[in-house]
Motif scaffolding. Structure first.
Motif, PDB file in Angstrom:
ATOM      1  N   SER A 131       0.838  -1.192   0.000  1.00 15.60           N
ATOM      2  CA  SER A 131       0.000   0.000   0.000  1.00 15.60           C
ATOM      3  C   SER A 131       0.875   1.244   0.000  1.00 15.60           C
ATOM      4  N   ALA A 132       0.868   1.964  -1.142  1.00 17.40           N
ATOM      5  CA  ALA A 132       1.647   3.203  -1.251  1.00 17.40           C
ATOM      6  C   ALA A 132       1.126   4.221  -0.239  1.00 17.40           C
ATOM      7  N   ARG A 133      -0.177   4.206  -0.030  1.00 15.72           N
ATOM      8  CA  ARG A 133      -0.776   5.161   0.908  1.00 15.72           C
ATOM      9  C   ARG A 133      -0.241   4.927   2.326  1.00 15.72           C
ATOM     10  N   GLN A 134      -0.134   3.654   2.718  1.00 10.74           N
ATOM     11  CA  GLN A 134       0.377   3.364   4.059  1.00 10.74           C
ATOM     12  C   GLN A 134       1.818   3.865   4.225  1.00 10.74           C
ATOM     13  N   ILE A 135       2.618   3.676   3.195  1.00  8.03           N
ATOM     14  CA  ILE A 135       4.015   4.137   3.276  1.00  8.03           C
ATOM     15  C   ILE A 135       4.048   5.655   3.453  1.00  8.03           C
ATOM     16  N   VAL A 136       3.233   6.339   2.632  1.00  4.72           N
ATOM     17  CA  VAL A 136       3.225   7.809   2.693  1.00  4.72           C
ATOM     18  C   VAL A 136       2.755   8.274   4.068  1.00  4.72           C
ATOM     19  N   ALA A 193       7.462  15.619   0.905  1.00  5.67           N
ATOM     20  CA  ALA A 193       7.344  15.646  -0.560  1.00  5.67           C
ATOM     21  C   ALA A 193       7.019  14.272  -1.148  1.00  5.67           C
ATOM     22  N   LEU A 194       6.543  13.373  -0.289  1.00  8.26           N
ATOM     23  CA  LEU A 194       6.191  12.018  -0.750  1.00  8.26           C
ATOM     24  C   LEU A 194       4.680  11.957  -0.990  1.00  8.26           C
ATOM     25  N   ARG A 195       4.275  11.539  -2.201  1.00  3.47           N
ATOM     26  CA  ARG A 195       2.835  11.422  -2.538  1.00  3.47           C
ATOM     27  C   ARG A 195       2.549  10.001  -2.994  1.00  3.47           C
ATOM     28  N   HIS A 196       1.249   9.690  -3.094  1.00  5.80           N
ATOM     29  CA  HIS A 196       0.907   8.364  -3.612  1.00  5.80           C
ATOM     30  C   HIS A 196      -0.264   8.433  -4.583  1.00  5.80           C
ATOM     31  N   GLN A 197      -0.333   7.457  -5.468  1.00  2.28           N
ATOM     32  CA  GLN A 197      -1.444   7.303  -6.415  1.00  2.28           C
ATOM     33  C   GLN A 197      -1.686   5.811  -6.620  1.00  2.28           C
ATOM     34  N   ARG A 198      -2.931   5.461  -6.873  1.00  5.19           N
ATOM     35  CA  ARG A 198      -3.266   4.059  -7.163  1.00  5.19           C
ATOM     36  C   ARG A 198      -3.826   3.975  -8.579  1.00  5.19           C
TER      37      ARG A 198
END
Ligand SMILES: Cc1cc2nc3c(=O)[nH]c(=O)nc-3n(C[C@H](O)[C@H](O)[C@H](O)COP(=O)(O)OP(=O)(O)OC[C@H]3O[C@@H](n4cnc5c(N)ncnc54)[C@H](O)[C@@H]3O)c2cc1C
Length: 450
Positions: free
Chosen positions: A161-166, A175-180
């Protein structure tokens, strides 16, 4: 083949985990004829990162920037630790040789320096490791410099999960973002798996469609992070295509086991040992092992049914409990193949601390084989059990590779050291032509219950 025939080798490596693979590789590079018996071991679960030594002492959870400074501290403070018994020059050479072999087999690593690197994990923690696959390197610099970075994941990929990392890193990396995104061709599928997506990305059209979906999301990102699924056997090509197509640096983040980098690592190691002439028996295990003078005799079971092998030296790389090198019953821990004495707490009460997360770890995780300076396991009297039996990797006592973050380091360094002893002891390729049959091999096999 008749039960009374036996092929001869300089070295027989029992086990095909990280330690067994390293030993087979190093033996072949030293010109020794080698057979390796066993299947993949823990490599399939590995992240692809090659830990050398990150934590020492465990009770303080002291993290080291330089694994070599950590090794020096280990040697001063815990001299019985297997890694403390390999000199730094040998550790360096062992890692260089191992990584060069992986790189030439299609799994390139960043050049090894003197320092550990920091790599983000799939849950947003930061892992300290030494050998970093080239596909993950841009993430090290991005994290260090907190660069504008886009993390992308795929709908239905449960292990990442990119969101969890962010969210975990938000405070320290604004400056870290996420997209699915939907993975092209898998839009109608509710659950997707990293290995399937990795294979799919080796198809050029799928690769280009994925890049085209990510490109409009870039914004100010100077680097893009993805779960580690950029190809399997052609990962360098897929990674390069992403960097070219997106016009920014791209890095992979290790995922949960079974990991794609683990699959790549296993594939690359298999290719590397085969390219160097190692004979492999993947679908077999060693059922029994006997010694007579300077020769060991192995009886295999599995795919080749009843095959016998003769070797001048045996390298025992059978791992711990998951590898089945060690087993435990209600009262004690046993070495599975030869019943070698296992260094362990006096009673079961001593296996675990009351606190599961006890900082110093649990004594059971330090149980294992003790060896002499030449890596030969000791018998009950404290002498080498056999002059040509060597033990390496996680089966060794006095280490806790998971807590110390030294799994690959332990495997690679002890494999190097043991093979060096074997090579210096005079086993020659000429004496052990692997195809030479000895028709008179009729040693009584000691049946060992496993
Ligand atoms: C979940 C997980 C994550 C990891 N992550 C990392 C990481 O991030 N960084 C890192 O450096 N390392 C990592 N590792 C890998 C770790 O470094 C190695 O697995 C560890 O060092 C143990 O290696 P080993 O070769 O000693 O034992 P194992 O990997 O357990 O291998 C033992 C081998 O012996 C074989 N065997 C046992 N008995 C017999 C027999 N009688 N005949 C034939 N074969 C036999 C088994 O089949 C197996 O092939 C990870 C491992 C796991 C499990």
């Amino acid at each position: 083949m008749s039960l009374e025939t036996a092929k001869r080798y300089d070295v027989a490596v029992i086990g095909a985990g990280m330690a067994g693979m390293a030993a087979a590789l190093f033996a072949a590079e030293r010109g020794l004829s080698c057979i390796q018996i066993g299947s993949g071991g823990g490599i399939l679960f590995a992240s692809g990162l090659l830990d050398l030594l990150a934590v020492h002492p465990t009770q303080e959870y002291r993290l080291w920037q330089s694994p070599f400074t950590a090794l020096a501290a280990l040697a001063r403070e815990q001299s019985e630790h297997p890694l403390a018994r390999v000199d730094a020059a040998s550790v360096r050479t062992a890692f260089q040789t191992f990584v060069a072999a992986l790189t030439s087999a299609g799994m390139p690593y960043a050049p090894l320096g003197e320092r550990n690197s920091h790599v983000i994990t799939s849950i947003g923690t930061v892992k300290t490791s030494f050998g970093v696959p080239l596909s993950m390197v841009a993430g090290v610099a991005a994290l260090e410099r907190r660069l504008p970075c886009l993390l992308v994941d795929f709908r239905g990929l449960r292990e990442f999960s990119a969101r969890q990392i962010v969210e975990t890193l938000a405070n320290e990396w604004p400056a870290l973002r996420h997209q699915r995104i939907d993975f092209p061709g898998f839009e109608a599928v509710s659950e997707v798996y990293a290995a399937h997506l990795a294979r799919a990305l080796e198809n050029r059209e799928t690769c280009e469609r994925t890049i085209a979906l990510i490109k409009p999301l870039l914004g100010d990102a100077r680097v893009v992070g993805l779960p580690a699924l950029l190809g399997l056997s052609r990962s360098s090509e897929v990674h390069a295509a992403f960097e070219l197509g997106l016009g920014v640096s791209v890095f992979e983040i290790p995922t949960m086991p079974t990991s794609v980098p683990g699959l790549r690592l296993l594939g690359a190691l298999e290719a590397a040992v085969c390219a160097r002439g190692v004979t492999r028996r993947q679908l077999c295990s060693v059922r029994a092992l006997t010694f007579e003078d300077s020769t060991a005799m192995l009886a295999l079971e599995g795919a080749t049914g009843g095959e016998r092998i003769k070797a001048r030296a045996i390298v025992l790389a059978t791992g711990r409990f998951s590898g089945r090198g060690l087993t435990a019953d209600q009262t004690s821990v046993h070495e599975s193949l030869l019943g070698l004495p296992v260094q362990q707490p006096a009673s079961r009460e001593g296996w675990h601390e009351r606190d599961f997360l006890a900082p110093a770890g649990h004594a059971i995780n330090r149980a294992g084989l003790r060896t002499d300076d030449a890596w030969r396991p000791l018998d009950a009297s404290g002498r080498p059990a056999w002059k040509n039996l060597f033990a390496i990797g996680s089966i060794l006592a006095d280490q806790d590779w998971m807590r110390e973050k030294c799994g690959s380091g332990l495997a690679i360094a002890t494999a190097w050291a043991a093979v060096d002893v074997i090579a210096r002891s005079g086993a020659t390729r000429q004496s052990m032509q692997s195809e030479v049959m000895d028709r008179h091999a009729s040693l009584a096999m000691t049946k060992v219950t496993r």
